[in-house]
Design a protein around this motif. Structure first.
Motif, PDB file in Angstrom:
ATOM      1  N   GLU A  57     -12.736   7.633   3.023  1.00  0.00           N
ATOM      2  CA  GLU A  57     -12.241   8.825   2.314  1.00  0.00           C
ATOM      3  C   GLU A  57     -11.615   9.848   3.255  1.00  0.00           C
ATOM      4  O   GLU A  57     -10.956  10.784   2.803  1.00  0.00           O
ATOM      5  N   ASP A  58     -11.837   9.697   4.562  1.00  0.00           N
ATOM      6  CA  ASP A  58     -11.220  10.613   5.536  1.00  0.00           C
ATOM      7  C   ASP A  58      -9.772  10.232   5.854  1.00  0.00           C
ATOM      8  O   ASP A  58      -9.093  10.961   6.574  1.00  0.00           O
ATOM      9  N   VAL A  59      -9.332   9.094   5.345  1.00  0.00           N
ATOM     10  CA  VAL A  59      -7.973   8.647   5.634  1.00  0.00           C
ATOM     11  C   VAL A  59      -6.974   9.498   4.842  1.00  0.00           C
ATOM     12  O   VAL A  59      -7.130   9.687   3.629  1.00  0.00           O
ATOM     13  N   GLU A  60      -5.965  10.039   5.544  1.00  0.00           N
ATOM     14  CA  GLU A  60      -4.948  10.857   4.880  1.00  0.00           C
ATOM     15  C   GLU A  60      -3.593  10.585   5.513  1.00  0.00           C
ATOM     16  O   GLU A  60      -3.501  10.055   6.627  1.00  0.00           O
ATOM     17  N   ASN A  86      -0.203   7.213  -7.726  1.00  0.00           N
ATOM     18  CA  ASN A  86      -1.426   6.993  -6.931  1.00  0.00           C
ATOM     19  C   ASN A  86      -1.658   8.064  -5.869  1.00  0.00           C
ATOM     20  O   ASN A  86      -2.255   7.790  -4.826  1.00  0.00           O
ATOM     21  N   ILE A  87      -1.175   9.285  -6.123  1.00  0.00           N
ATOM     22  CA  ILE A  87      -1.440  10.388  -5.198  1.00  0.00           C
ATOM     23  C   ILE A  87      -2.483  11.315  -5.818  1.00  0.00           C
ATOM     24  O   ILE A  87      -2.344  11.746  -6.952  1.00  0.00           O
ATOM     25  N   GLU A  88      -3.527  11.597  -5.040  1.00  0.00           N
ATOM     26  CA  GLU A  88      -4.599  12.455  -5.554  1.00  0.00           C
ATOM     27  C   GLU A  88      -4.331  13.925  -5.261  1.00  0.00           C
ATOM     28  O   GLU A  88      -4.545  14.793  -6.112  1.00  0.00           O
ATOM     29  N   GLN A 134      -7.479   2.466  -0.145  1.00  0.00           N
ATOM     30  CA  GLN A 134      -6.757   1.200   0.039  1.00  0.00           C
ATOM     31  C   GLN A 134      -5.286   1.320  -0.341  1.00  0.00           C
ATOM     32  O   GLN A 134      -4.481   0.447   0.012  1.00  0.00           O
ATOM     33  N   LEU A 135      -4.896   2.383  -1.068  1.00  0.00           N
ATOM     34  CA  LEU A 135      -3.489   2.555  -1.464  1.00  0.00           C
ATOM     35  C   LEU A 135      -2.721   3.435  -0.473  1.00  0.00           C
ATOM     36  O   LEU A 135      -1.552   3.752  -0.695  1.00  0.00           O
ATOM     37  N   THR A 136      -3.353   3.823   0.619  1.00  0.00           N
ATOM     38  CA  THR A 136      -2.727   4.726   1.589  1.00  0.00           C
ATOM     39  C   THR A 136      -1.420   4.147   2.132  1.00  0.00           C
ATOM     40  O   THR A 136      -0.391   4.840   2.191  1.00  0.00           O
ATOM     41  N   GLU A 137      -1.450   2.893   2.538  1.00  0.00           N
ATOM     42  CA  GLU A 137      -0.257   2.273   3.125  1.00  0.00           C
ATOM     43  C   GLU A 137       0.896   2.243   2.110  1.00  0.00           C
ATOM     44  O   GLU A 137       2.048   2.542   2.446  1.00  0.00           O
ATOM     45  N   GLN A 138       0.572   1.900   0.862  1.00  0.00           N
ATOM     46  CA  GLN A 138       1.609   1.833  -0.182  1.00  0.00           C
ATOM     47  C   GLN A 138       2.229   3.213  -0.432  1.00  0.00           C
ATOM     48  O   GLN A 138       3.457   3.341  -0.530  1.00  0.00           O
ATOM     49  N   VAL A 139       1.394   4.233  -0.525  1.00  0.00           N
ATOM     50  CA  VAL A 139       1.901   5.592  -0.750  1.00  0.00           C
ATOM     51  C   VAL A 139       2.757   6.040   0.433  1.00  0.00           C
ATOM     52  O   VAL A 139       3.841   6.622   0.263  1.00  0.00           O
ATOM     53  N   ALA A 140       2.291   5.755   1.660  1.00  0.00           N
ATOM     54  CA  ALA A 140       3.045   6.163   2.856  1.00  0.00           C
ATOM     55  C   ALA A 140       4.421   5.490   2.896  1.00  0.00           C
ATOM     56  O   ALA A 140       5.428   6.126   3.250  1.00  0.00           O
ATOM     57  N   SER A 141       4.479   4.219   2.525  1.00  0.00           N
ATOM     58  CA  SER A 141       5.762   3.503   2.543  1.00  0.00           C
ATOM     59  C   SER A 141       6.728   4.057   1.496  1.00  0.00           C
ATOM     60  O   SER A 141       7.951   3.970   1.659  1.00  0.00           O
ATOM     61  N   ASN A 142       6.200   4.648   0.403  1.00  0.00           N
ATOM     62  CA  ASN A 142       7.060   5.275  -0.614  1.00  0.00           C
ATOM     63  C   ASN A 142       7.584   6.643  -0.154  1.00  0.00           C
ATOM     64  O   ASN A 142       8.664   7.074  -0.561  1.00  0.00           O
ATOM     65  N   ILE A 143       6.805   7.330   0.665  1.00  0.00           N
ATOM     66  CA  ILE A 143       7.215   8.662   1.140  1.00  0.00           C
ATOM     67  C   ILE A 143       8.214   8.563   2.287  1.00  0.00           C
ATOM     68  O   ILE A 143       9.149   9.364   2.391  1.00  0.00           O
ATOM     69  N   GLU A 144       8.029   7.577   3.150  1.00  0.00           N
ATOM     70  CA  GLU A 144       8.787   7.478   4.412  1.00  0.00           C
ATOM     71  C   GLU A 144      10.306   7.557   4.234  1.00  0.00           C
ATOM     72  O   GLU A 144      10.975   8.276   4.996  1.00  0.00           O
ATOM     73  N   PRO A 145      10.914   6.874   3.238  1.00  0.00           N
ATOM     74  CA  PRO A 145      12.383   6.921   3.134  1.00  0.00           C
ATOM     75  C   PRO A 145      12.956   8.181   2.482  1.00  0.00           C
ATOM     76  O   PRO A 145      14.179   8.324   2.388  1.00  0.00           O
ATOM     77  N   TYR A 154      -0.210   7.891   9.316  1.00  0.00           N
ATOM     78  CA  TYR A 154      -1.545   7.747   8.720  1.00  0.00           C
ATOM     79  C   TYR A 154      -2.428   6.843   9.569  1.00  0.00           C
ATOM     80  O   TYR A 154      -3.468   6.364   9.105  1.00  0.00           O
ATOM     81  N   GLY A 155      -2.023   6.636  10.825  1.00  0.00           N
ATOM     82  CA  GLY A 155      -2.816   5.787  11.731  1.00  0.00           C
ATOM     83  C   GLY A 155      -2.870   4.368  11.230  1.00  0.00           C
ATOM     84  O   GLY A 155      -3.966   3.829  11.024  1.00  0.00           O
ATOM     85  N   SER A 156      -1.704   3.760  10.996  1.00  0.00           N
ATOM     86  CA  SER A 156      -1.638   2.460  10.327  1.00  0.00           C
ATOM     87  C   SER A 156      -2.506   1.398  11.005  1.00  0.00           C
ATOM     88  O   SER A 156      -3.251   0.666  10.331  1.00  0.00           O
ATOM     89  N   ASP A 157      -2.435   1.303  12.335  1.00  0.00           N
ATOM     90  CA  ASP A 157      -3.231   0.274  13.026  1.00  0.00           C
ATOM     91  C   ASP A 157      -4.723   0.524  12.833  1.00  0.00           C
ATOM     92  O   ASP A 157      -5.499  -0.396  12.546  1.00  0.00           O
ATOM     93  N   TYR A 158      -5.109   1.781  12.966  1.00  0.00           N
ATOM     94  CA  TYR A 158      -6.528   2.147  12.827  1.00  0.00           C
ATOM     95  C   TYR A 158      -6.994   1.899  11.389  1.00  0.00           C
ATOM     96  O   TYR A 158      -8.083   1.349  11.156  1.00  0.00           O
TER      97      TYR A 158
END
Length: 297
Positions: A57-60, A86-88, A134-145, A154-158
């Motif tokens: 839950e600390d992932v942002e 899927n954004i809270e 678990q949806l963090t990566e998907q949301v980040a990929s939608n924001i990036e472009p 969002y510390g993808s590797d971590y």
């Protein structure tokens, strides 16, 4: 079945516990030891799962806005991010607040950054949280472009390693708990079977004098259930008082390490209910399986 007959079976099953003192003691001890191990393990897995959930839950997502973006550009970017599913939550952090956070995070060594406050080079940013980690990566990929986004972090590797680790912990924990429950069921049922086998002549004599299968089976049904319940009560008492002691005396020290234990209640009652059900089921099942063999006289 008449109430009077049921009462007779209950009395007979209860008396059998006293008549077979040592075997009763052995069965209750086996149930108690195995259910104690199962209960402690379930409690451990529940706490590990709670810690893993807290870390997830600390992932942002940190969305850095381009330095050239105007207030209107930032408002448009916010509106576009809000349209992404899927954004809270979305929190705006301007560069002054970002610098304060940086200085606070570096504690004493952060004071060197006070000198850049007049010409702050940091970006304004949005802090975005997804509805589930678990949806963090998907949301980040939608924001990036999106336009006026300089970069997304969002510390993808971590995060990938974190989710893999927590998933393994949960799956492994579930498999271990189920495996231990089946092992406990097997061992306890066999101990109860030995108790019943030692009384096979009693069952065979009752059968030869004309007792029906139901008349013979019911006292053993009650006896097996009582063995399981009595055996479950001991580990329940130990777990309730033991976990309460650990939570009271060690909970605060563990919390310093950013790890918090689950509160004692209602979790110990949930485990207590589960252990009682397992104990009663194993007792009944072990008795029924053993008695059935000797009813074929």
């Amino acid at each position: 079945m008449k109430l009077r007959t049921l009462g007779r079976h209950v009395r007979e099953g209860t008396r059998n516990l006293g008549r077979n003192g040592w075997m009763t003691f052995a069965s209750i001890s086996a149930v108690a030891v195995m259910l104690f191990v199962v209960g402690v393990f379930i409690l451990l897995i529940m706490n590990v799962n709670n810690i893993a959930t807290g870390i997830e839950e600390d992932v942002e997502i940190k969305v850095y806005i381009e330095l050239t973006a105007t207030e209107e550009d930032q408002a448009e970017l916010l509106a576009e991010i809000e349209q992404i599913p899927n954004i809270e939550s979305i929190t705006y952090v301007d560069k002054e607040e970002g610098l304060d956070q940086l200085i606070d995070s570096l504690q004493e060594s952060g004071e060197v950054f006070e000198s850049i406050r007049e010409e702050n080079p940091l970006n304004d940013s949005f802090v975005v949280r997804s509805t589930t980690p678990q949806l963090t990566e998907q949301v980040a990929s939608n924001i990036e472009p999106l336009e006026n986004v300089e970069r997304v972090n969002y510390g993808s590797d971590y995060v990938d390693r974190l989710f893999t680790a927590t998933s393994l912990i949960r799956t492994g924990g579930l498999i271990l708990v189920v495996g231990m429950m089946f092992t406990a069921m097997f061992l306890i049922a066999n101990t109860i079977k030995i108790t019943i086998v030692a009384r096979k002549r009693e069952i065979q004599i009752m059968k030869l004098v004309g007792a029906t299968n139901g008349f013979i089976r019911w006292p053993f049904f009650v006896e097996g259930m009582l063995l399981g319940i009595l055996g479950a009560l001991i580990p329940i008492i130990v777990i309730v008082f033991g976990y309460s002691y650990i939570f009271t005396n060690l909970g605060a020290r563990i919390e310093i390490m950013f790890i918090s234990l689950l509160p004692v209640f209602p979790h110990v009652w949930q485990i207590a209910g589960l252990l009682l059900l397992i104990g009663a089921f194993i007792g009944i099942w072990g008795s029924m399986m053993s008695v059935r063999k000797f009813l074929k006289v």
